[in-house]
Enzyme design. Structure first.
Site, PDB file in Angstrom:
ATOM      1  N   SER A  68     -52.927 -18.246  44.621  1.00  0.00           N
ATOM      2  CA  SER A  68     -52.354 -18.962  45.773  1.00  0.00           C
ATOM      3  C   SER A  68     -52.030 -20.321  45.205  1.00  0.00           C
ATOM      4  O   SER A  68     -50.952 -20.821  45.777  1.00  0.00           O
ATOM      5  CB  SER A  68     -53.289 -19.036  46.880  1.00  0.00           C
ATOM      6  OG  SER A  68     -54.399 -19.793  46.750  1.00  0.00           O
ATOM      7  N   ASP A 230     -56.961 -27.423  54.881  1.00  0.00           N
ATOM      8  CA  ASP A 230     -58.219 -26.575  54.761  1.00  0.00           C
ATOM      9  C   ASP A 230     -59.129 -27.216  53.931  1.00  0.00           C
ATOM     10  O   ASP A 230     -60.365 -26.767  53.600  1.00  0.00           O
ATOM     11  CB  ASP A 230     -57.933 -25.042  54.241  1.00  0.00           C
ATOM     12  CG  ASP A 230     -57.298 -25.106  52.975  1.00  0.00           C
ATOM     13  OD1 ASP A 230     -57.135 -26.184  52.199  1.00  0.00           O
ATOM     14  OD2 ASP A 230     -56.926 -23.842  52.453  1.00  0.00           O
ATOM     15  N   HIS A 233     -57.090 -25.748  49.256  1.00  0.00           N
ATOM     16  CA  HIS A 233     -56.125 -25.731  48.530  1.00  0.00           C
ATOM     17  C   HIS A 233     -55.347 -27.263  48.421  1.00  0.00           C
ATOM     18  O   HIS A 233     -55.665 -28.012  49.365  1.00  0.00           O
ATOM     19  CB  HIS A 233     -54.874 -24.697  49.166  1.00  0.00           C
ATOM     20  CG  HIS A 233     -55.483 -23.362  49.131  1.00  0.00           C
ATOM     21  ND1 HIS A 233     -56.493 -22.877  50.028  1.00  0.00           N
ATOM     22  CD2 HIS A 233     -55.373 -22.277  48.095  1.00  0.00           C
ATOM     23  CE1 HIS A 233     -56.614 -21.561  49.699  1.00  0.00           C
ATOM     24  NE2 HIS A 233     -56.076 -21.315  48.652  1.00  0.00           N
TER      25      HIS A 233
END
Length: 304
Positions: A68, A230, A233
């Site tokens: 990601s 969050d 990330h």
């Protein structure tokens, strides 16, 4: 990346020899961290395409692989994704068009790299950049196995004629939602994997850039600005910071291996194990194969 909450107490016991009491604490902290971080099904816009289209020359075919972090998880604008950041950076510095093809996906582990390469065989990449390892940690994949899979992917890409850049796994100790002692265990595990990744990737012919703590010095000034909502990330600023290190390593590798392959670079040389240890403690360090032999590395230190 997926949530680091999957780094369970079982992994902690195996790596750090914690007590039964700490085992229970780690389980509770992992569940709390998962709740704090959360997940989203939103996908960032695709950054695949041609960058520097107004420049002369044939496009440099660049393949992006990994998890990601390479996808650009959490970004709403294509300009903030690693695809665009790398494409713009490479085309601007090298002065040639760059064709970006990104096969990374959220949740990918080192075991997924071969499938990502399969999906891009027709591209015939000249340059490949890999960011992977975080999900190997959260899924408790042994570091030796994870590094071996990374090395196999690098060897395959090299056999395809591609120059390869690997960004080693970041230091999980910088992730604020992870409380102590969970953060301490994750820091140990991530640094251990980063060492293994460096050795395996360099042995296979890649240039590795350490991402261990590249965000940490900036956190003193930018606070949470380098992390997304969050707090796990990267934010847009964080992705740009990581991309700068990857682009710098890619440009160095391309110029030394393709543009000026016969020029001797004035790089420090040390054993590969020493280089891996140094890189883990000094983010931004580049480690590449050295002419002296398989167990030696050429090191380019980053000056903060």
């Amino acid at each position: 990346m997926t949530s680091p909450a999957r780094t369970t107490a079982k992994a902690a016991v195996r790596t750090a020899g914690v007590s039964v009491g700490t085992y229970v604490v780690l389980i509770a902290q992992a569940l709390l961290a998962r709740r704090r971080i959360g997940t989203t099904t939103d996908r960032p816009p695709s950054g695949n395409g041609l960058y520097g289209h107004d420049l002369d020359g044939d496009p440099l075919r660049c393949l992006l692989l990994g998890d990601s972090t390479m996808v650009g998880y959490g970004m709403k604008s294509v300009d903030n994704t690693p695809s665009a950041l790398v494409g713009i950076g490479l085309s601007h510095i090298l002065g040639v068009p760059v064709q970006i093809h990104n096969e990374s996906f959220v949740g990918a582990r080192s075991s997924d790299l071969q499938g990502q390469i399969d999906a891009a065989v027709d591209l015939k990449p000249q340059l490949a950049i890999i960011l992977v390892g975080a999900n190997d940690i959260t899924h408790q994949v042994p570091a030796k196995r994870s590094a071996r899979r990374l090395g196999a992917a690098v060897r395959r890409l090299r056999a395809m004629g591609s120059e390869v850049i690997v960004g080693s796994v970041p230091d999980f100790g910088t992730i604020k939602p992870l409380p102590v002692p969970l953060r301490t265990v994750c820091r140990y595990w991530s640094r251990h994997l980063a060492r293994r990744q460096t050795v395996a990737a360099v042995e296979a012919g890649a240039r590795v850039v350490s991402l261990s703590d590249v965000l940490e010095p900036l956190l003193l000034l930018k606070a949470d600005a380098l992390f997304g909502d969050d707090r796990f990330h990267p934010s847009a600023h964080g992705y740009a910071t990581v991309a700068n290190f990857l682009v710098d390593a890619a440009v160095t590798q391309w110029r030394s291996s393709v543009v000026r392959p016969h020029e001797e670079a004035p790089l420090e040389q040390m054993t590969l194990e020493e280089a891996a240890e140094w890189a883990v403690d000094h983010g931004g360090t580049q480690v590449a194969p050295a002419p002296r032999g398989r167990r030696w590395a050429a090191v380019l230190r980053w000056r903060r």
